[in-house]
Design an enzyme around this catalytic site. Structure first.
Site, PDB file in Angstrom:
ATOM      1  N   GLY A 149     -37.233  28.148  26.605  1.00  0.00           N
ATOM      2  CA  GLY A 149     -36.783  27.348  27.754  1.00  0.00           C
ATOM      3  C   GLY A 149     -37.324  27.920  29.056  1.00  0.00           C
ATOM      4  O   GLY A 149     -36.687  27.828  30.113  1.00  0.00           O
ATOM      5  N   ALA A 197     -39.751  26.990  30.918  1.00  0.00           N
ATOM      6  CA  ALA A 197     -40.420  26.088  31.866  1.00  0.00           C
ATOM      7  C   ALA A 197     -39.480  25.550  32.938  1.00  0.00           C
ATOM      8  O   ALA A 197     -39.932  24.898  33.880  1.00  0.00           O
ATOM      9  CB  ALA A 197     -41.053  24.914  31.103  1.00  0.00           C
ATOM     10  N   ASP A 249     -41.873  22.764  19.758  1.00  0.00           N
ATOM     11  CA  ASP A 249     -40.669  21.938  19.764  1.00  0.00           C
ATOM     12  C   ASP A 249     -39.615  22.604  18.880  1.00  0.00           C
ATOM     13  O   ASP A 249     -39.716  22.583  17.649  1.00  0.00           O
ATOM     14  CB  ASP A 249     -41.009  20.535  19.242  1.00  0.00           C
ATOM     15  N   GLY A 255     -32.388  24.571  25.742  1.00  0.00           N
ATOM     16  CA  GLY A 255     -31.189  23.834  25.362  1.00  0.00           C
ATOM     17  C   GLY A 255     -31.163  22.466  26.005  1.00  0.00           C
ATOM     18  O   GLY A 255     -31.877  22.196  26.960  1.00  0.00           O
ATOM     19  N   SER A 291     -22.267  28.792  26.948  1.00  0.00           N
ATOM     20  CA  SER A 291     -21.745  27.948  28.032  1.00  0.00           C
ATOM     21  C   SER A 291     -20.229  28.078  28.070  1.00  0.00           C
ATOM     22  O   SER A 291     -19.595  28.342  27.032  1.00  0.00           O
ATOM     23  CB  SER A 291     -22.097  26.480  27.758  1.00  0.00           C
ATOM     24  N   TYR A 318     -22.274  19.350  21.970  1.00  0.00           N
ATOM     25  CA  TYR A 318     -22.731  20.398  22.906  1.00  0.00           C
ATOM     26  C   TYR A 318     -21.762  21.590  22.865  1.00  0.00           C
ATOM     27  O   TYR A 318     -22.185  22.734  22.697  1.00  0.00           O
ATOM     28  CB  TYR A 318     -22.819  19.828  24.326  1.00  0.00           C
TER      29      TYR A 318
HETATM   30  P1  NAD Z   1     -33.121  23.147  31.924  1.00  0.00           P
HETATM   31  O1  NAD Z   1     -33.134  21.753  31.430  1.00  0.00           O
HETATM   32  O2  NAD Z   1     -33.528  23.427  33.325  1.00  0.00           O
HETATM   33  O3  NAD Z   1     -34.007  24.083  30.966  1.00  0.00           O
HETATM   34  C1  NAD Z   1     -33.933  23.971  29.581  1.00  0.00           C
HETATM   35  C2  NAD Z   1     -35.331  24.151  29.001  1.00  0.00           C
HETATM   36  O4  NAD Z   1     -35.225  24.010  27.577  1.00  0.00           O
HETATM   37  C3  NAD Z   1     -36.350  23.097  29.498  1.00  0.00           C
HETATM   38  O5  NAD Z   1     -37.515  23.721  30.017  1.00  0.00           O
HETATM   39  C4  NAD Z   1     -36.653  22.293  28.256  1.00  0.00           C
HETATM   40  O6  NAD Z   1     -37.998  21.807  28.191  1.00  0.00           O
HETATM   41  C5  NAD Z   1     -36.377  23.324  27.145  1.00  0.00           C
HETATM   42  N1  NAD Z   1     -36.180  22.632  25.882  1.00  0.00           N
HETATM   43  C6  NAD Z   1     -35.355  21.580  25.642  1.00  0.00           C
HETATM   44  N2  NAD Z   1     -35.555  21.106  24.396  1.00  0.00           N
HETATM   45  C7  NAD Z   1     -36.517  21.885  23.848  1.00  0.00           C
HETATM   46  C8  NAD Z   1     -37.177  21.878  22.592  1.00  0.00           C
HETATM   47  N3  NAD Z   1     -36.893  20.948  21.669  1.00  0.00           N
HETATM   48  N4  NAD Z   1     -38.112  22.809  22.340  1.00  0.00           N
HETATM   49  C9  NAD Z   1     -38.440  23.740  23.297  1.00  0.00           C
HETATM   50  N5  NAD Z   1     -37.839  23.789  24.501  1.00  0.00           N
HETATM   51  C10 NAD Z   1     -36.910  22.864  24.784  1.00  0.00           C
HETATM   52  O7  NAD Z   1     -31.651  23.678  31.642  1.00  0.00           O
HETATM   53  P2  NAD Z   1     -30.820  24.971  32.085  1.00  0.00           P
HETATM   54  O8  NAD Z   1     -29.634  24.476  32.786  1.00  0.00           O
HETATM   55  O9  NAD Z   1     -31.649  26.031  32.672  1.00  0.00           O
HETATM   56  O10 NAD Z   1     -30.314  25.407  30.638  1.00  0.00           O
HETATM   57  C11 NAD Z   1     -30.597  26.649  30.040  1.00  0.00           C
HETATM   58  C12 NAD Z   1     -29.500  26.941  29.032  1.00  0.00           C
HETATM   59  O11 NAD Z   1     -28.268  27.110  29.751  1.00  0.00           O
HETATM   60  C13 NAD Z   1     -29.249  25.833  28.028  1.00  0.00           C
HETATM   61  O12 NAD Z   1     -29.002  26.416  26.762  1.00  0.00           O
HETATM   62  C14 NAD Z   1     -27.998  25.164  28.532  1.00  0.00           C
HETATM   63  O13 NAD Z   1     -27.243  24.575  27.493  1.00  0.00           O
HETATM   64  C15 NAD Z   1     -27.265  26.335  29.146  1.00  0.00           C
HETATM   65  N6  NAD Z   1     -26.249  25.995  30.140  1.00  0.00           N
HETATM   66  C16 NAD Z   1     -26.591  25.256  31.239  1.00  0.00           C
HETATM   67  C17 NAD Z   1     -25.607  24.968  32.169  1.00  0.00           C
HETATM   68  C18 NAD Z   1     -25.906  24.202  33.428  1.00  0.00           C
HETATM   69  O14 NAD Z   1     -24.972  23.731  34.082  1.00  0.00           O
HETATM   70  N7  NAD Z   1     -27.149  24.061  33.826  1.00  0.00           N
HETATM   71  C19 NAD Z   1     -24.294  25.399  31.969  1.00  0.00           C
HETATM   72  C20 NAD Z   1     -23.995  26.137  30.839  1.00  0.00           C
HETATM   73  C21 NAD Z   1     -24.993  26.433  29.938  1.00  0.00           C
END
Ligand code: NAD
Length: 284
Positions: A8, A10, A41, A71, A116, A157
């Site tokens: 993740g 990117a 993926d 995620g 989370s 989730y």
């Molecule tokens: P984000 O969407 O900015 O980053 C998630 C990254 O995961 C993206 O770059 C996406 O391309 C990559 N990804 C998704 N599906 C994929 C796949 N099939 N193969 C490879 N890569 C894949 O999200 P974020 O908020 O930075 O989330 C990071 C983590 O934190 C996640 O696990 C999310 O569940 C968790 N989280 C986020 C929040 C929030 O509020 N943002 C809260 C609690 C937990």
């Protein structure tokens, strides 16, 4: 300087962590669907395998740490629940299992799994969904929520985050992990402003629920702040941190569950507790 794998990488918290580590002179091998060193993926078995192998080859078989941040959040769309099960659970534990020997080959490696606070604040997550994920059976997990239609994705989730947290706590203390010098922990953020949260806010029902969700400190978390927590958990300061789930959520978990944990060991858990006490740890 160390070599770190970040899934993740990117976007959001993974991207900010990668930037911070690189700025400190570390080498980062990013894994993502796009804009990454390893394009893979993680929702597909061969993608997970290819990502794990490519990271191992690039790292030369030694990893100082890993951050599992790829995620998907809850949302609409036909197969959302299945994707969440595949990426948020299998996309964490399969690469991590493959990387374990490389982590053990480093000196005091650290792993941070991004869980989370949904794990402790979403009510009525079915136990059978969590158990199906822990049994690596995404089909069964999806079937367990099929009557709920698209609304099931919020429960999937939360189930995926409970399952990864539990996986972390179970494995972190064993000979293969703690005993091999690896510190395995989870970070449980609350709502953090990233593209994932932006997408949730853009959905009418989901957005309303997110905005209404109580956050005692107010506002949303910032991805660069969470990246600081992650890099701290990758540092030497985390040598004594093992199997912890660190909540950085503006107080939401404390608001909803003030007395649920920590708590005394209940009578029903006493036999297992005493058995473990008598047996001691596997790690000596
Ligand atoms: P984000 O969407 O900015 O980053 C998630 C990254 O995961 C993206 O770059 C996406 O391309 C990559 N990804 C998704 N599906 C994929 C796949 N099939 N193969 C490879 N890569 C894949 O999200 P974020 O908020 O930075 O989330 C990071 C983590 O934190 C996640 O696990 C999310 O569940 C968790 N989280 C986020 C929040 C929030 O509020 N943002 C809260 C609690 C937990």
């Amino acid at each position: 300087m160390g070599t770190y794998a970040i899934t993740g990488s990117a976007s959001g918290m993974g991207l900010h962590t990668a930037r911070r580590l690189r700025a400190d002179g570390h080498r980062v091998i990013g894994v993502d669907l796009r804009d990454a060193d390893v394009i893979a993926d993680l929702s597909e078995p061969h993608g997970r395998r290819a990502a794990a192998d490519a990271v191992l080859a690039s790292a030369g078989g030694v990893l100082d740490g890993a951050v599992l941040a790829a995620g998907l959040g809850p949302g609409s769309g036909g197969d959302r629940s299945r994707l969440i099960a595949q990426v948020n659970f299998l996309g964490v534990v399969e690469p991590l299992t493959a990387w374990r020997p490389a982590l053990a080959a480093a000196d005091r490696a650290k792993v941070v799994v991004i869980a989370s606070n949904s794990a402790s604040t979403v009510p009525l997550v079915p136990r059978r969904t969590i158990n199906a994920l822990l049994a690596h059976d995404p089909d069964k997990a999806v079937r367990s929520l099929r009557l709920l239609g698209e609304r099931g994705s919020a429960l999937m989730y939360a189930a995926s985050k409970i399952a990864v947290s539990r996986w972390v706590r179970r494995h972190s203390v064993t000979r293969d992990w703690a005993g091999a010098g690896i510190r395995l922990n989870a970070l449980a953020p609350g709502a953090v402003m990233t593209p994932l949260l932006e997408a949730q806010l853009a959905e009418p029902l989901e957005g309303k629920a997110v905005r209404r969700f109580p956050i005692p400190v107010g506002g949303f978390g910032a991805a660069d702040q969470l990246a600081e927590w992650i890099t701290f958990m990758l540092s030497d300061a985390a040598d004594f941190l093992c199997g912890s789930v660190i909540f950085v959520d503006g107080g939401t978990d404390a608001f909803f569950r003030p007395a649920d944990w920590p708590d005394s060991v209940p009578l029903r858990a006493l036999p297992r507790y005493l058995w473990r006490f008598a047996r001691g740890t596997e790690t000596g």
